[in-house]
Design an enzyme around this catalytic site. Sequence first.
Site, mmCIF file in Angstrom:
data_model
loop_
_atom_site.group_PDB
_atom_site.id
_atom_site.type_symbol
_atom_site.label_atom_id
_atom_site.label_comp_id
_atom_site.label_asym_id
_atom_site.label_seq_id
_atom_site.Cartn_x
_atom_site.Cartn_y
_atom_site.Cartn_z
ATOM 1 N N TYR A 29 0.800 -1.219 0.000
ATOM 2 C CA TYR A 29 0.000 0.000 0.000
ATOM 3 C C TYR A 29 0.835 1.272 0.000
ATOM 4 O O TYR A 29 0.567 2.200 -0.739
ATOM 5 C CB TYR A 29 -0.900 0.021 1.243
ATOM 6 C CG TYR A 29 -1.988 -1.015 1.211
ATOM 7 C CD1 TYR A 29 -3.188 -0.769 0.554
ATOM 8 C CD2 TYR A 29 -1.825 -2.242 1.832
ATOM 9 C CE1 TYR A 29 -4.189 -1.714 0.518
ATOM 10 C CE2 TYR A 29 -2.824 -3.192 1.809
ATOM 11 C CZ TYR A 29 -4.008 -2.928 1.148
ATOM 12 O OH TYR A 29 -4.991 -3.867 1.117
ATOM 13 N N GLU A 101 -2.887 -7.252 -3.005
ATOM 14 C CA GLU A 101 -3.613 -6.066 -2.564
ATOM 15 C C GLU A 101 -2.782 -4.828 -2.867
ATOM 16 O O GLU A 101 -1.594 -4.786 -2.573
ATOM 17 C CB GLU A 101 -3.910 -6.100 -1.060
ATOM 18 C CG GLU A 101 -4.902 -7.156 -0.635
ATOM 19 C CD GLU A 101 -5.219 -7.082 0.853
ATOM 20 O OE1 GLU A 101 -4.965 -6.031 1.487
ATOM 21 O OE2 GLU A 101 -5.722 -8.089 1.390
ATOM 22 N N TRP A 158 -7.273 -3.209 -4.195
ATOM 23 C CA TRP A 158 -8.023 -3.346 -2.947
ATOM 24 C C TRP A 158 -8.857 -2.089 -2.768
ATOM 25 O O TRP A 158 -8.342 -1.013 -2.607
ATOM 26 C CB TRP A 158 -7.073 -3.524 -1.750
ATOM 27 C CG TRP A 158 -7.852 -3.914 -0.536
ATOM 28 C CD1 TRP A 158 -8.208 -3.123 0.516
ATOM 29 C CD2 TRP A 158 -8.409 -5.199 -0.281
ATOM 30 N NE1 TRP A 158 -8.939 -3.828 1.421
ATOM 31 C CE2 TRP A 158 -9.086 -5.109 0.957
ATOM 32 C CE3 TRP A 158 -8.420 -6.418 -0.970
ATOM 33 C CZ2 TRP A 158 -9.763 -6.191 1.513
ATOM 34 C CZ3 TRP A 158 -9.084 -7.478 -0.407
ATOM 35 C CH2 TRP A 158 -9.750 -7.364 0.818
ATOM 36 N N GLU A 165 -12.805 -2.428 7.298
ATOM 37 C CA GLU A 165 -11.353 -2.511 7.384
ATOM 38 C C GLU A 165 -10.932 -2.805 8.823
ATOM 39 O O GLU A 165 -11.514 -2.274 9.764
ATOM 40 C CB GLU A 165 -10.720 -1.196 6.916
ATOM 41 C CG GLU A 165 -10.928 -0.899 5.447
ATOM 42 C CD GLU A 165 -10.277 -1.914 4.542
ATOM 43 O OE1 GLU A 165 -9.218 -2.474 4.936
ATOM 44 O OE2 GLU A 165 -10.784 -2.152 3.447
ATOM 45 N N TRP A 166 -9.893 -3.614 8.965
ATOM 46 C CA TRP A 166 -9.473 -4.074 10.287
ATOM 47 C C TRP A 166 -9.225 -2.933 11.270
ATOM 48 O O TRP A 166 -9.652 -2.966 12.418
ATOM 49 C CB TRP A 166 -8.211 -4.929 10.166
ATOM 50 C CG TRP A 166 -8.461 -6.284 9.614
ATOM 51 C CD1 TRP A 166 -9.641 -6.759 9.094
ATOM 52 C CD2 TRP A 166 -7.531 -7.353 9.522
ATOM 53 N NE1 TRP A 166 -9.489 -8.053 8.694
ATOM 54 C CE2 TRP A 166 -8.208 -8.447 8.938
ATOM 55 C CE3 TRP A 166 -6.196 -7.495 9.868
ATOM 56 C CZ2 TRP A 166 -7.581 -9.676 8.697
ATOM 57 C CZ3 TRP A 166 -5.575 -8.707 9.631
ATOM 58 C CH2 TRP A 166 -6.260 -9.780 9.051
ATOM 59 N N PHE A 174 -12.283 1.976 0.700
ATOM 60 C CA PHE A 174 -11.248 1.438 -0.173
ATOM 61 C C PHE A 174 -11.783 0.900 -1.492
ATOM 62 O O PHE A 174 -11.017 0.544 -2.370
ATOM 63 C CB PHE A 174 -10.495 0.312 0.549
ATOM 64 C CG PHE A 174 -9.459 0.791 1.530
ATOM 65 C CD1 PHE A 174 -8.155 0.995 1.143
ATOM 66 C CD2 PHE A 174 -9.800 1.056 2.845
ATOM 67 C CE1 PHE A 174 -7.190 1.434 2.035
ATOM 68 C CE2 PHE A 174 -8.847 1.487 3.747
ATOM 69 C CZ PHE A 174 -7.550 1.678 3.352
#
Length: 206
Positions: A29, A101, A158, A165-166, A174
Amino acid sequence: MLGSRLPSFSAEDRRKLGYRLDFIGVNHYTTLYAKDCMFSVCPVGQETQNAMVAVTGERNGHPIGLRASAMPTFYVVPDGIEKMVTYIMKRYNNVPMFITENGGDGYTNVEDWLDDQWRIQYLDGYLTKLAKVISFIINMTTIKPGRDGADVRGYFVWSLLDNFEWLYGYTLRFGLYYVDYETQERKPKSSVKCYRGFLQSGLYES
């Protein structure tokens, strides 16, 4: 450093681990600076578990890349994906890779979620750098050698849909498709059209 926390391996375990990998999947990312703090104290809040490094997005007061307003530790650094893929290619004898991702959310304002120009710029930068290092490029009709030789077999944005999201729950978006969490209605964002055009045009084949 890990000592007794490391697992033990039997002869059978070692035999299984001796087989060649089928592929390496990579989630990527952003990029940060890392500083060794093996023999010094890591700055509070910057330590990275057992790696004994401190990570930061700034050096000498200058950010490593464009900062995403939605995530304080997220920076746009397209060079990072090129360097990461090149490193894995050299370190692991060019085992096939999948970018499993890659993406981000740069917005805190609701009105920007559908017209996501930030994501368009992000994907353009990262896909351009990724295309620079892949070993073959596939479009609708051809497969031909790439520039630098990394065996990247696939790429996944992603994500397809806004989701949970965690770390951020439902506060970040996202997805390529906007989801109204109350009604479950889904709407394509501006980035969908651009990404579809990239997939259909062979934009990075030259």
